[in-house]
Scaffold this motif. Structure first.
Motif, PDB file in Angstrom:
ATOM      1  N   LEU A  68       0.842  -1.186   0.000  1.00 19.97           N
ATOM      2  CA  LEU A  68       0.000   0.000   0.000  1.00 19.97           C
ATOM      3  C   LEU A  68       0.882   1.243   0.000  1.00 19.97           C
ATOM      4  CD1 LEU A  68      -2.519  -1.200   2.731  1.00 19.97           C
ATOM      5  CD2 LEU A  68      -2.989  -1.031   0.272  1.00 19.97           C
ATOM      6  N   LEU A  69       0.440   2.254  -0.709  1.00 25.78           N
ATOM      7  CA  LEU A  69       1.269   3.444  -0.928  1.00 25.78           C
ATOM      8  C   LEU A  69       0.840   4.612  -0.045  1.00 25.78           C
ATOM      9  CD1 LEU A  69       1.542   2.988  -4.754  1.00 25.78           C
ATOM     10  CD2 LEU A  69       3.453   2.924  -3.155  1.00 25.78           C
ATOM     11  N   PRO A  70       1.755   5.565   0.171  1.00 26.28           N
ATOM     12  CA  PRO A  70       1.514   6.608   1.169  1.00 26.28           C
ATOM     13  C   PRO A  70       0.479   7.663   0.799  1.00 26.28           C
ATOM     14  CG  PRO A  70       3.616   6.953   0.082  1.00 26.28           C
ATOM     15  CD  PRO A  70       3.134   5.615  -0.352  1.00 26.28           C
ATOM     16  N   ARG A  71       0.122   7.786  -0.486  1.00 24.60           N
ATOM     17  CA  ARG A  71      -0.825   8.846  -0.855  1.00 24.60           C
ATOM     18  C   ARG A  71      -2.057   8.308  -1.588  1.00 24.60           C
ATOM     19  NH1 ARG A  71       1.983  14.669  -1.759  1.00 24.60           N
ATOM     20  NH2 ARG A  71       3.781  14.393  -0.388  1.00 24.60           N
ATOM     21  N   MET A  72      -2.500   7.126  -1.187  1.00 26.38           N
ATOM     22  CA  MET A  72      -3.714   6.572  -1.780  1.00 26.38           C
ATOM     23  C   MET A  72      -4.909   7.473  -1.482  1.00 26.38           C
ATOM     24  SD  MET A  72      -3.370   2.530  -0.811  1.00 26.38           S
ATOM     25  CE  MET A  72      -3.363   2.923   0.947  1.00 26.38           C
ATOM     26  N   LEU A  73      -5.846   7.537  -2.416  1.00 23.13           N
ATOM     27  CA  LEU A  73      -7.094   8.236  -2.136  1.00 23.13           C
ATOM     28  C   LEU A  73      -7.824   7.504  -1.024  1.00 23.13           C
ATOM     29  CD1 LEU A  73      -8.406   9.108  -5.717  1.00 23.13           C
ATOM     30  CD2 LEU A  73      -7.220  10.595  -4.104  1.00 23.13           C
ATOM     31  N   PHE A  74      -8.222   8.243  -0.006  1.00 21.68           N
ATOM     32  CA  PHE A  74      -8.892   7.688   1.171  1.00 21.68           C
ATOM     33  C   PHE A  74      -8.017   6.673   1.906  1.00 21.68           C
ATOM     34  CE2 PHE A  74     -12.296   8.619  -1.964  1.00 21.68           C
ATOM     35  CZ  PHE A  74     -12.834   9.712  -1.308  1.00 21.68           C
ATOM     36  N   GLY A  75      -6.704   6.838   1.765  1.00 21.41           N
ATOM     37  CA  GLY A  75      -5.781   5.932   2.445  1.00 21.41           C
ATOM     38  C   GLY A  75      -5.486   6.404   3.849  1.00 21.41           C
ATOM     39  N   LEU A  76      -4.607   5.681   4.490  1.00 19.64           N
ATOM     40  CA  LEU A  76      -4.128   6.053   5.821  1.00 19.64           C
ATOM     41  C   LEU A  76      -2.628   6.308   5.730  1.00 19.64           C
ATOM     42  CD1 LEU A  76      -5.936   3.339   7.983  1.00 19.64           C
ATOM     43  CD2 LEU A  76      -6.387   5.781   8.054  1.00 19.64           C
ATOM     44  N   PHE A  77      -2.107   7.395   6.291  1.00 20.52           N
ATOM     45  CA  PHE A  77      -2.926   8.387   6.950  1.00 20.52           C
ATOM     46  C   PHE A  77      -2.858   9.720   6.223  1.00 20.52           C
ATOM     47  CE2 PHE A  77       1.096   7.738   9.145  1.00 20.52           C
ATOM     48  CZ  PHE A  77       1.684   8.968   9.230  1.00 20.52           C
ATOM     49  N   TYR A  78      -2.190   9.747   5.057  1.00 20.69           N
ATOM     50  CA  TYR A  78      -2.263  10.887   4.147  1.00 20.69           C
ATOM     51  C   TYR A  78      -3.537  10.695   3.316  1.00 20.69           C
ATOM     52  CZ  TYR A  78      -0.482  14.529   1.011  1.00 20.69           C
ATOM     53  OH  TYR A  78      -0.306  15.686   0.295  1.00 20.69           O
ATOM     54  N   ASN A  79      -4.292  11.768   3.108  1.00 26.21           N
ATOM     55  CA  ASN A  79      -5.572  11.709   2.375  1.00 26.21           C
ATOM     56  C   ASN A  79      -6.659  10.964   3.140  1.00 26.21           C
ATOM     57  OD1 ASN A  79      -4.821  13.189   0.111  1.00 26.21           O
ATOM     58  ND2 ASN A  79      -4.055  11.407  -0.982  1.00 26.21           N
ATOM     59  N   THR A  80      -6.526  10.851   4.458  1.00 24.97           N
ATOM     60  CA  THR A  80      -7.550  10.182   5.255  1.00 24.97           C
ATOM     61  C   THR A  80      -8.740  11.112   5.466  1.00 24.97           C
ATOM     62  OG1 THR A  80      -5.869   8.920   6.440  1.00 24.97           O
ATOM     63  CG2 THR A  80      -8.043   9.030   7.454  1.00 24.97           C
ATOM     64  N   PRO A  81      -9.940  10.678   5.117  1.00 26.11           N
ATOM     65  CA  PRO A  81     -11.113  11.524   5.381  1.00 26.11           C
ATOM     66  C   PRO A  81     -11.389  11.592   6.880  1.00 26.11           C
ATOM     67  CG  PRO A  81     -11.791   9.371   4.575  1.00 26.11           C
ATOM     68  CD  PRO A  81     -10.292   9.413   4.468  1.00 26.11           C
ATOM     69  N   VAL A  82     -11.926  12.703   7.329  1.00 28.01           N
ATOM     70  CA  VAL A  82     -12.302  12.852   8.731  1.00 28.01           C
ATOM     71  C   VAL A  82     -13.641  12.139   8.937  1.00 28.01           C
ATOM     72  CG1 VAL A  82     -12.893  14.468  10.558  1.00 28.01           C
ATOM     73  CG2 VAL A  82     -11.076  15.033   8.948  1.00 28.01           C
TER      74      VAL A  82
END
Length: 220
Positions: free
Chosen positions: A186-200
């Motif tokens: 798993l990559l660090p900037r996935m859409l809706f990933g953890l924890f960069y781009n994580t939705p609140v």
């Protein structure tokens, strides 16, 4: 026989008996910064053998064509060869290998996005392996898909994942590398990933996952 199994949008993959052709990088590693480049591989540079590739399914998973969101830039180049994968190798790696694309190692937040998602990937690999305890072994090779020498104040964190020196594109440029087992984590900037781009998410707190990651790093 080769195999390649991926999650939706090629965000996580595991492979067996796979050849990566880095012969096209012989000169590029000396003149280009290849970090975040999406043309490290050309068509046919990633080879499987003895299996049937569902090319239609693969092409339908290429929407997230971005360096740190999926493995689409790399795996769009997969081909199946009639030649056995292990017959034309300059380097054979029997040790299970993590193929890694890093965010920014100079920054704690960004680099721990790398480590956190690699940790999540270990859990996924553990499940896929049938709960094989060797999934947690640090006898793993790490191959960084970049050619600028890795330097980071957080480099000791790698000891939780590998006991071996890190490899990078300088280590493999000009070679056809055959891997017995490979994981594309798993990559660090996935859409809706953890924890960069994580939705609140409302009422989401005290995550056991983050606590587990912390304990894993501290005690490994």
């Amino acid at each position: 026989m080769s195999s390649l199994r991926c999650s939706k949008d090629l965000q996580f993959c595991v492979a067996k008996i796979i050849r990566l052709d880095f012969t096209g990088l012989t000169e590029r590693v000396n003149h280009e910064n290849l970090k975040y480049k999406m043309d490290i591989f050309q068509v046919g540079d990633i080879t499987l053998s003895g299996c049937d590739l569902d090319a239609g399914k693969l092409s339908s998973q290429l929407e997230m064509m971005s360096p740190l969101q999926s493995w689409a830039p790399e795996l769009q180049n997969v081909k199946v060869s009639d030649q056995k994968t292990g017959e034309d190798c300059d380097l054979v790696v029997d040790t299970p290998t993590y193929i890694v694309k890093l965010d920014a190692p100079v920054n704690m937040y960004h680099h721990f996005c790398d480590f956190f998602n690699l940790y999540l990937s270990l859990h996924m690999n553990y499940s896929l392996s049938g709960m094989d305890i060797s999934s947690w072994s640090v006898n793993k090779q790490v191959l960084l898909l970049e050619n600028i020498p890795y330097r980071s104040a957080f480099s000791p964190t790698w000891s939780a994942f590998t006991s071996l020196p890190l490899m990078d594109l300088n280590s493999v440029a000009g070679k056809k590398v055959c891997l017995k087992e490979a994981m594309f984590p798993l990559l660090p900037r996935m859409l809706f990933g953890l924890f960069y781009n994580t939705p609140v998410v409302s009422d989401c707190y005290n995550s056991a996952l983050f606590r587990s990651f912390s304990e894993f790093i501290l005690h490994s």
